[in-house]
Scaffold this motif. Structure first.
Motif, PDB file in Angstrom:
ATOM      1  N   PHE A   1      28.331 -17.557  41.251  1.00  0.00           N
ATOM      2  CA  PHE A   1      28.131 -18.383  42.441  1.00  0.00           C
ATOM      3  C   PHE A   1      29.169 -19.509  42.498  1.00  0.00           C
ATOM      4  O   PHE A   1      29.772 -19.750  43.546  1.00  0.00           O
ATOM      5  CB  PHE A   1      26.711 -18.966  42.446  1.00  0.00           C
ATOM      6  CG  PHE A   1      26.478 -19.930  43.563  1.00  0.00           C
ATOM      7  CD1 PHE A   1      26.364 -19.495  44.870  1.00  0.00           C
ATOM      8  CD2 PHE A   1      26.375 -21.290  43.300  1.00  0.00           C
ATOM      9  CE1 PHE A   1      26.160 -20.395  45.905  1.00  0.00           C
ATOM     10  CE2 PHE A   1      26.168 -22.192  44.323  1.00  0.00           C
ATOM     11  CZ  PHE A   1      26.056 -21.745  45.628  1.00  0.00           C
TER      12      PHE A   1
ATOM     13  N   PHE B   1      28.793 -16.578  49.709  1.00  0.00           N
ATOM     14  CA  PHE B   1      27.348 -16.678  49.875  1.00  0.00           C
ATOM     15  C   PHE B   1      27.007 -17.413  51.172  1.00  0.00           C
ATOM     16  O   PHE B   1      27.631 -18.419  51.497  1.00  0.00           O
ATOM     17  CB  PHE B   1      26.731 -17.453  48.705  1.00  0.00           C
ATOM     18  CG  PHE B   1      26.775 -16.719  47.401  1.00  0.00           C
ATOM     19  CD1 PHE B   1      25.636 -16.091  46.909  1.00  0.00           C
ATOM     20  CD2 PHE B   1      27.943 -16.653  46.658  1.00  0.00           C
ATOM     21  CE1 PHE B   1      25.672 -15.412  45.700  1.00  0.00           C
ATOM     22  CE2 PHE B   1      27.984 -15.974  45.446  1.00  0.00           C
ATOM     23  CZ  PHE B   1      26.846 -15.353  44.972  1.00  0.00           C
TER      24      PHE B   1
ATOM     25  N   ARG C   1      31.537 -19.154  45.648  1.00  0.00           N
ATOM     26  CA  ARG C   1      30.587 -19.836  46.524  1.00  0.00           C
ATOM     27  C   ARG C   1      30.793 -19.477  47.995  1.00  0.00           C
ATOM     28  O   ARG C   1      29.839 -19.335  48.759  1.00  0.00           O
ATOM     29  CB  ARG C   1      30.752 -21.340  46.295  1.00  0.00           C
ATOM     30  CG  ARG C   1      29.796 -22.212  46.970  1.00  0.00           C
ATOM     31  CD  ARG C   1      30.116 -23.677  46.630  1.00  0.00           C
ATOM     32  NE  ARG C   1      29.161 -24.541  47.255  1.00  0.00           N
ATOM     33  CZ  ARG C   1      28.120 -25.071  46.625  1.00  0.00           C
ATOM     34  NH1 ARG C   1      27.942 -24.858  45.358  1.00  0.00           N
ATOM     35  NH2 ARG C   1      27.282 -25.823  47.274  1.00  0.00           N
TER      36      ARG C   1
ATOM     37  N   PRO D   1      25.226 -21.809  50.963  1.00  0.00           N
ATOM     38  CA  PRO D   1      25.499 -22.122  49.558  1.00  0.00           C
ATOM     39  C   PRO D   1      24.702 -23.297  48.994  1.00  0.00           C
ATOM     40  O   PRO D   1      24.322 -23.274  47.820  1.00  0.00           O
ATOM     41  CB  PRO D   1      27.002 -22.394  49.510  1.00  0.00           C
ATOM     42  CG  PRO D   1      27.463 -22.464  50.904  1.00  0.00           C
ATOM     43  CD  PRO D   1      26.435 -21.861  51.783  1.00  0.00           C
TER      44      PRO D   1
ATOM     45  N   ILE E   1      20.051 -14.932  44.950  1.00  0.00           N
ATOM     46  CA  ILE E   1      21.315 -14.200  45.044  1.00  0.00           C
ATOM     47  C   ILE E   1      21.258 -13.149  46.145  1.00  0.00           C
ATOM     48  O   ILE E   1      22.205 -13.004  46.922  1.00  0.00           O
ATOM     49  CB  ILE E   1      21.685 -13.574  43.677  1.00  0.00           C
ATOM     50  CG1 ILE E   1      21.908 -14.670  42.631  1.00  0.00           C
ATOM     51  CG2 ILE E   1      22.890 -12.656  43.800  1.00  0.00           C
ATOM     52  CD1 ILE E   1      22.986 -15.687  42.966  1.00  0.00           C
TER      53      ILE E   1
END
Length: 117
Positions: free
Chosen positions: A55, A62, A59, A65, A91
């Motif tokens: 992550f 995603f 980042r 975040p 996730i």
């Protein structure tokens, strides 16, 4: 093929990712019970380190975040029998993975506060 480089057919890729998730989670939970020492000392630290570092490095891949970061941090303070579910749920939401119904139910089973709900 990288998990972070989807092919052109997004629906097919999403289905594949969902089933990969299911296989990994099924293996972890059928092989090691959440109350076992191996699960608490090996599996949970591995999941935390792998996903938190992934992550941090990616980042931008995603959605939401800040929410994912909060959920990953909160996972650390949860009891060991809920920690993996919280990590996987965060996730999956962050990567916009469509999960099979039975996996979605399992991830939601222990959650009073759900991501994306």
């Amino acid at each position: 093929m990288s998990i972070f480089a989807p092919p052109r057919d997004r629906d097919a890729w999403n289905t594949i990712r969902g089933y990969v998730y299911q296989v990994v989670i099924h293996f972890l939970y059928k092989s090691l019970t959440p109350s076992s020492a191996a699960y608490r000392r090996i599996v949970l630290p591995f999941l935390w380190i792998y996903w938190s570092s992934t992550f941090e490095r990616m980042r931008f891949r995603f959605q939401s975040p800040r929410l994912i970061e909060t959920q990953l941090s909160e996972a650390q303070s949860l009891p060991s029998d809920r920690r993996a579910q919280t990590i996987f749920r965060a996730i999956a939401y962050g990567l916009d993975v469509s999960l099979p119904d039975n996996l979605e139910q399992w991830l939601n089973h222990c959650h009073s506060r759900l991501i994306g709900s």
